[in-house]
Design an enzyme around this catalytic site. Structure first.
Site, PDB file in Angstrom:
ATOM      1  CG  ASP A  60      -1.874   1.208   1.224  1.00 50.10           C
ATOM      2  OD1 ASP A  60      -2.350   1.594   0.136  1.00 50.10           O
ATOM      3  OD2 ASP A  60      -2.148   1.785   2.301  1.00 50.10           O
ATOM      4  CE1 TYR A  87       2.234   5.481  -4.149  1.00 51.64           C
ATOM      5  CE2 TYR A  87       0.824   3.611  -4.665  1.00 51.64           C
ATOM      6  CZ  TYR A  87       2.078   4.131  -4.407  1.00 51.64           C
ATOM      7  OH  TYR A  87       3.163   3.286  -4.396  1.00 51.64           O
ATOM      8  CB  CYS A 106      -9.418   4.857   0.096  1.00 57.75           C
ATOM      9  SG  CYS A 106      -7.786   5.283   0.764  1.00 57.75           S
ATOM     10  CB  CYS A 125      -3.187   0.450  -2.509  1.00 58.59           C
ATOM     11  SG  CYS A 125      -3.210   2.150  -3.092  1.00 58.59           S
ATOM     12  CG  HIS A 162      -4.907   5.183   3.956  1.00 62.51           C
ATOM     13  ND1 HIS A 162      -4.283   4.614   2.866  1.00 62.51           N
ATOM     14  CD2 HIS A 162      -3.915   5.718   4.722  1.00 62.51           C
ATOM     15  CE1 HIS A 162      -2.978   4.809   2.967  1.00 62.51           C
ATOM     16  NE2 HIS A 162      -2.737   5.467   4.081  1.00 62.51           N
TER      17      HIS A 162
HETATM   18  N1  DGL Z   1      -4.681   3.341   0.505  1.00 62.02           N
HETATM   19  C1  DGL Z   1      -4.781   3.839  -0.814  1.00 62.02           C
HETATM   20  C2  DGL Z   1      -6.054   3.376  -1.521  1.00 62.02           C
HETATM   21  O1  DGL Z   1      -6.601   2.391  -1.180  1.00 62.02           O
HETATM   22  C3  DGL Z   1      -4.595   5.277  -1.112  1.00 62.02           C
HETATM   23  C4  DGL Z   1      -4.158   6.328  -0.219  1.00 62.02           C
HETATM   24  C5  DGL Z   1      -3.316   7.353  -0.984  1.00 62.02           C
HETATM   25  O2  DGL Z   1      -2.125   7.093  -1.097  1.00 62.02           O
HETATM   26  O3  DGL Z   1      -3.858   8.353  -1.481  1.00 62.02           O
HETATM   27  O4  DGL Z   1      -6.514   3.956  -2.430  1.00 62.02           O
END
Ligand code: DGL
Length: 268
Positions: free
Chosen positions: A7, A39, A182, A71, A184
């Site tokens: 991730d 990202y 996401c 991710c 996160h």
């Molecule tokens: N954890 C990542 C996702 O699932 C993205 C977080 C990021 O880096 O913006 O999209």
């Protein structure tokens, strides 16, 4: 069996937690690209080669039996390319639109994700396939992934103003299910639930762990599993805090930077 879970930061740890429950003997190496976080705010043309190169290098060094791209942003942009270039099995991560659409009674659903994921054609395909009868409201937010990083480190966070715009869209007051697009956001699930208790919030962590089990169940279990190493592509200013938190996810060794073999290795 050795899994590489990837991730841009701490998001994939929610997936790790579920994998540990389902496959307690799996050896897991975690790779967090904190040096390139977030990202979600970077252009596709930059992300695609970066992700393919980074994961390719990690495959060469860690030699996992399977790779979990925990991710959504990385999966929706790079999974096709990764599968085309590397022979190892990949498990990707997509916003849980299917269960959200199935659970919705109003047939009005929300999708909360990074800006990069929301603008993806891939997302449109998922909607057409799994939620053709639903009215969709999506919000690509720049702040929630960072708030998740902060909460993980023990800071108090307030997600209200970041989430509210989803429900301000015309017709969005009928949303009764939201797909969290996401990884996160797994760590902010309790906050979302507390703010909007009448809404069903769908998190991708468990479905991704189940898919990982399905893809890897024929591989031999690792002996003395559970422990593993977490690698961060850039130094962690709060190393001690992170080290303590990562131990809760079974990572007793935390490394910063990349293995020496990694940087000298020719990837393509
Ligand atoms: N954890 C990542 C996702 O699932 C993205 C977080 C990021 O880096 O913006 O999209």
């Amino acid at each position: 069996m050795h899994l590489l879970v990837f991730d841009s930061g701490i998001g994939g740890l929610g997936v790790v937690r579920e994998i540990r429950r389902l496959q307690p003997h799996a050896r897991i190496t975690y790779l967090a690209d904190n040096g390139f976080f977030p990202y979600g705010e970077k252009p596709d043309a930059v992300l695609l080669p970066h992700i393919v190169k980074l994961i390719g290098g990690a495959i060469g060094v860690f030699k996992p039996d399977a790779v979990v791209v925990a991710c959504n942003t990385a999966s929706t942009i790079a999974l096709v390319a990764l599968r085309a270039v590397y022979a190892v099995p990949f498990v990707g991560c997509v916003p849980p639109i299917k269960p959200a659409a199935a659970a919705s009674k109003s047939k009005v659903i929300g999708i909360l994700a990074t800006a990069a994921t929301v603008r993806r054609v891939y997302l449109q395909d998922l909607i057409e396939k799994f939620a053709p009868e639903c009215e969709i409201h999506s919000l690509g937010t720049p702040t929630l992934a960072e708030l998740a990083e902060q909460k993980f480190r023990g800071f108090p966070v307030d997600v209200a103003s970041a989430v509210a715009p989803l429900f301000m869209q015309p017709g969005a007051e009928r949303i009764d299910a939201v797909a969290l697009g996401c990884t996160h956001y797994t760590f902010l699930h309790p906050e979302f639930q507390a703010l909007y208790p009448h809404i069903a919030w769908f998190d991708p962590a468990l479905p991704v762990a189940k898919r990982t089990l399905a893809v890897t169940q024929d591989l031999a279990p690792a002996h003395g599993g559970y422990a593993g190493t977490a690698w961060f592509t850039a130094p962690l200013p709060d190393f001690d805090v992170m080290q303590a938190r990562l131990a809760e996810f079974g990572f007793y060794e935390v490394r910063q930077g990349l293995p020496a073999a990694y940087t000298s290795r020719r990837i393509f």
